[in-house]
Motif scaffolding. Sequence first.
Motif, PDB file in Angstrom:
ATOM      1  N   ARG A 237       0.832  -1.205   0.000  1.00 19.81           N
ATOM      2  CA  ARG A 237       0.000   0.000   0.000  1.00 19.81           C
ATOM      3  C   ARG A 237       0.868   1.257   0.000  1.00 19.81           C
ATOM      4  N   ALA A 238       1.935   1.250   0.804  1.00 19.18           N
ATOM      5  CA  ALA A 238       2.817   2.415   0.878  1.00 19.18           C
ATOM      6  C   ALA A 238       3.520   2.648  -0.457  1.00 19.18           C
ATOM      7  N   THR A 239       3.956   1.567  -1.099  1.00 21.51           N
ATOM      8  CA  THR A 239       4.654   1.689  -2.390  1.00 21.51           C
ATOM      9  C   THR A 239       3.784   2.390  -3.418  1.00 21.51           C
ATOM     10  N   ILE A 240       2.503   2.020  -3.472  1.00 17.91           N
ATOM     11  CA  ILE A 240       1.596   2.596  -4.470  1.00 17.91           C
ATOM     12  C   ILE A 240       1.091   3.979  -4.044  1.00 17.91           C
ATOM     13  N   ASN A 241       0.694   4.102  -2.788  1.00 17.69           N
ATOM     14  CA  ASN A 241       0.136   5.373  -2.326  1.00 17.69           C
ATOM     15  C   ASN A 241       1.147   6.511  -2.386  1.00 17.69           C
ATOM     16  N   TYR A 242       2.426   6.201  -2.100  1.00 12.55           N
ATOM     17  CA  TYR A 242       3.463   7.233  -2.127  1.00 12.55           C
ATOM     18  C   TYR A 242       4.245   7.243  -3.444  1.00 12.55           C
ATOM     19  N   ARG A 243       3.745   6.448  -4.406  1.00 12.28           N
ATOM     20  CA  ARG A 243       4.332   6.400  -5.753  1.00 12.28           C
ATOM     21  C   ARG A 243       5.838   6.124  -5.718  1.00 12.28           C
ATOM     22  N   ILE A 244       6.199   5.148  -4.926  1.00  6.93           N
ATOM     23  CA  ILE A 244       7.605   4.753  -4.822  1.00  6.93           C
ATOM     24  C   ILE A 244       7.956   3.895  -6.035  1.00  6.93           C
ATOM     25  N   PRO A 245       9.014   4.221  -6.767  1.00 13.96           N
ATOM     26  CA  PRO A 245       9.396   3.425  -7.944  1.00 13.96           C
ATOM     27  C   PRO A 245       9.720   1.981  -7.557  1.00 13.96           C
ATOM     28  N   TYR A 246       9.283   1.056  -8.401  1.00  9.15           N
ATOM     29  CA  TYR A 246       9.617  -0.350  -8.176  1.00  9.15           C
ATOM     30  C   TYR A 246       9.773  -1.030  -9.533  1.00  9.15           C
ATOM     31  N   GLY A 247      10.403  -2.179  -9.528  1.00  6.94           N
ATOM     32  CA  GLY A 247      10.610  -2.942 -10.758  1.00  6.94           C
ATOM     33  C   GLY A 247      11.296  -4.243 -10.425  1.00  6.94           C
ATOM     34  N   GLY A 268      -9.404   6.389  -2.746  1.00 12.46           N
ATOM     35  CA  GLY A 268      -8.230   6.656  -3.567  1.00 12.46           C
ATOM     36  C   GLY A 268      -7.001   5.898  -3.142  1.00 12.46           C
ATOM     37  N   SER A 269      -7.050   5.255  -1.983  1.00 11.58           N
ATOM     38  CA  SER A 269      -5.902   4.477  -1.496  1.00 11.58           C
ATOM     39  C   SER A 269      -5.885   3.089  -2.140  1.00 11.58           C
ATOM     40  N   ALA A 270      -4.706   2.467  -2.081  1.00 19.67           N
ATOM     41  CA  ALA A 270      -4.538   1.150  -2.684  1.00 19.67           C
ATOM     42  C   ALA A 270      -4.743   0.045  -1.661  1.00 19.67           C
ATOM     43  N   CYS A 271      -5.122  -1.129  -2.153  1.00 15.36           N
ATOM     44  CA  CYS A 271      -5.152  -2.327  -1.317  1.00 15.36           C
ATOM     45  C   CYS A 271      -4.785  -3.518  -2.197  1.00 15.36           C
ATOM     46  N   LEU A 272      -4.175  -4.520  -1.591  1.00 18.59           N
ATOM     47  CA  LEU A 272      -3.651  -5.638  -2.371  1.00 18.59           C
ATOM     48  C   LEU A 272      -4.505  -6.892  -2.153  1.00 18.59           C
ATOM     49  N   SER A 273      -4.319  -7.550  -1.008  1.00 19.32           N
ATOM     50  CA  SER A 273      -5.095  -8.769  -0.740  1.00 19.32           C
ATOM     51  C   SER A 273      -5.992  -8.621   0.477  1.00 19.32           C
ATOM     52  N   CYS A 306     -16.692  -2.716  -6.689  1.00 13.44           N
ATOM     53  CA  CYS A 306     -16.110  -1.639  -5.881  1.00 13.44           C
ATOM     54  C   CYS A 306     -15.265  -2.268  -4.783  1.00 13.44           C
ATOM     55  N   TYR A 307     -14.146  -1.620  -4.458  1.00 16.02           N
ATOM     56  CA  TYR A 307     -13.269  -2.109  -3.398  1.00 16.02           C
ATOM     57  C   TYR A 307     -13.155  -1.060  -2.295  1.00 16.02           C
ATOM     58  N   PHE A 308     -12.965  -1.548  -1.056  1.00 20.27           N
ATOM     59  CA  PHE A 308     -12.742  -0.670   0.087  1.00 20.27           C
ATOM     60  C   PHE A 308     -11.543  -1.198   0.864  1.00 20.27           C
ATOM     61  N   CYS A 309     -10.676  -0.271   1.269  1.00 22.28           N
ATOM     62  CA  CYS A 309      -9.439  -0.685   1.933  1.00 22.28           C
ATOM     63  C   CYS A 309      -9.632  -0.924   3.427  1.00 22.28           C
ATOM     64  N   SER A 310     -10.787  -0.495   3.989  1.00 19.70           N
ATOM     65  CA  SER A 310     -11.005  -0.637   5.435  1.00 19.70           C
ATOM     66  C   SER A 310     -12.504  -0.645   5.732  1.00 19.70           C
ATOM     67  N   LEU A 311     -12.824  -1.007   6.976  1.00 23.12           N
ATOM     68  CA  LEU A 311     -14.228  -0.982   7.407  1.00 23.12           C
ATOM     69  C   LEU A 311     -14.761   0.442   7.434  1.00 23.12           C
ATOM     70  N   ASP A 312     -13.894   1.396   7.759  1.00 21.44           N
ATOM     71  CA  ASP A 312     -14.314   2.801   7.787  1.00 21.44           C
ATOM     72  C   ASP A 312     -14.807   3.246   6.416  1.00 21.44           C
ATOM     73  N   CYS A 313     -14.030   2.948   5.369  1.00 20.80           N
ATOM     74  CA  CYS A 313     -14.407   3.359   4.014  1.00 20.80           C
ATOM     75  C   CYS A 313     -15.716   2.697   3.588  1.00 20.80           C
ATOM     76  N   TYR A 314     -15.873   1.411   3.923  1.00 16.84           N
ATOM     77  CA  TYR A 314     -17.107   0.715   3.555  1.00 16.84           C
ATOM     78  C   TYR A 314     -18.303   1.297   4.316  1.00 16.84           C
ATOM     79  N   SER A 315     -18.093   1.632   5.602  1.00 12.13           N
ATOM     80  CA  SER A 315     -19.179   2.191   6.417  1.00 12.13           C
ATOM     81  C   SER A 315     -19.645   3.539   5.863  1.00 12.13           C
ATOM     82  N   GLN A 316     -18.679   4.368   5.443  1.00 11.19           N
ATOM     83  CA  GLN A 316     -19.027   5.670   4.874  1.00 11.19           C
ATOM     84  C   GLN A 316     -19.840   5.497   3.591  1.00 11.19           C
TER      85      GLN A 316
END
Length: 326
Positions: A237-247, A268-273, A306-316
């Motif tokens: 999540r940090a890699t994608i949210n902070y746009r850290i280069p990877y390869g 707008g945040s990322a989630c993986l599994s 639709c995806y939600f990264c947390s219970l808070d986002c889904y509740s909203q």
Amino acid sequence: ANASHLKNFLSAVRLAHQGTDIGALPLSALVPAKTSEVEKPKTKMIITSRRDYPLTKNFPYSLEHLQASYCKLARIDMRVLCLKKLRKLDLSHNHIKQLPATIGDLICLQELNLHDNHLESFSGALCNSTLQKSLQFLDLSQNKMKALPIQFCQLRELVNLKLDDNELIRLPFKIGQLDHLRFLSAARNKLPFLPSDFRKLCLENLDLFGNAFEQPNPLVPNIQLKIPLTLLECAARATINYRIPYGCHLLPSHLCEDLEVAKTCQCGSACLSSFIQITVTMNLHHVAHTVVLVDNMGGTEAPVICYFCSLDCYSQFLDRYLQSNG
């Protein structure tokens, strides 16, 4: 321009090489060839029956448009893959089961028509080839495909994509990356819902008629949350949210592949599994100017994930949904 003249000339060259006296050489006076005698390079060839298919002679290397339909081809002729000037290749109405990776070597190919064959897959290697920069029209309709590879959305120049009459159970996860796509048809497949990324498309024409779309129910979520989050999930999540280069030179390739298909929450945040997944109704006119009816009832709506990264986002989301539905 004249085969017999050429043979006579080569015969004279051979005799001269053997030391024959110049006066005895069968040389004829040079006469410029008439324009009507010179065959122009052939750029188009259309074959519509098996008996007309050339078995003993090569295709002209100057071809830019080749159609070989109704020829009962079980595989793509390797001679075709040597036609580096090809812009349009039509192999519709054959029995082709598999595409060779070397079809990606056709660096000028803009249109590929494989309608009505026996294809079960479209290889990821083709999506990583030079087709990324050239392919604009792709017809894979009336085949036997159940899914397209993750890499499919690297064909960024696609304008027209036809996937009708297959057995597709899902569309490419990152289909929103096809930002040049204007015409999409995937009628009469087995799609239960559309990927979240579908919202990013900007189409002229869309046809999804005859799919087995499920009835969306935002109140019945698919909860895949892992609490607390794993170290891998936090790092991803940090890699994608902070746009850290990877390869692949920095991370194992399987981690890079996971990052490429990360999901995006409504916030707008990322989630993986670790996520919550639901399906909601989307009016297809939000992504397309012209929409073919989804069913015989006149509907133009389809379920989208639709995806939600947390219970808070889904509740909203749930609060807004319940308020809007009374």
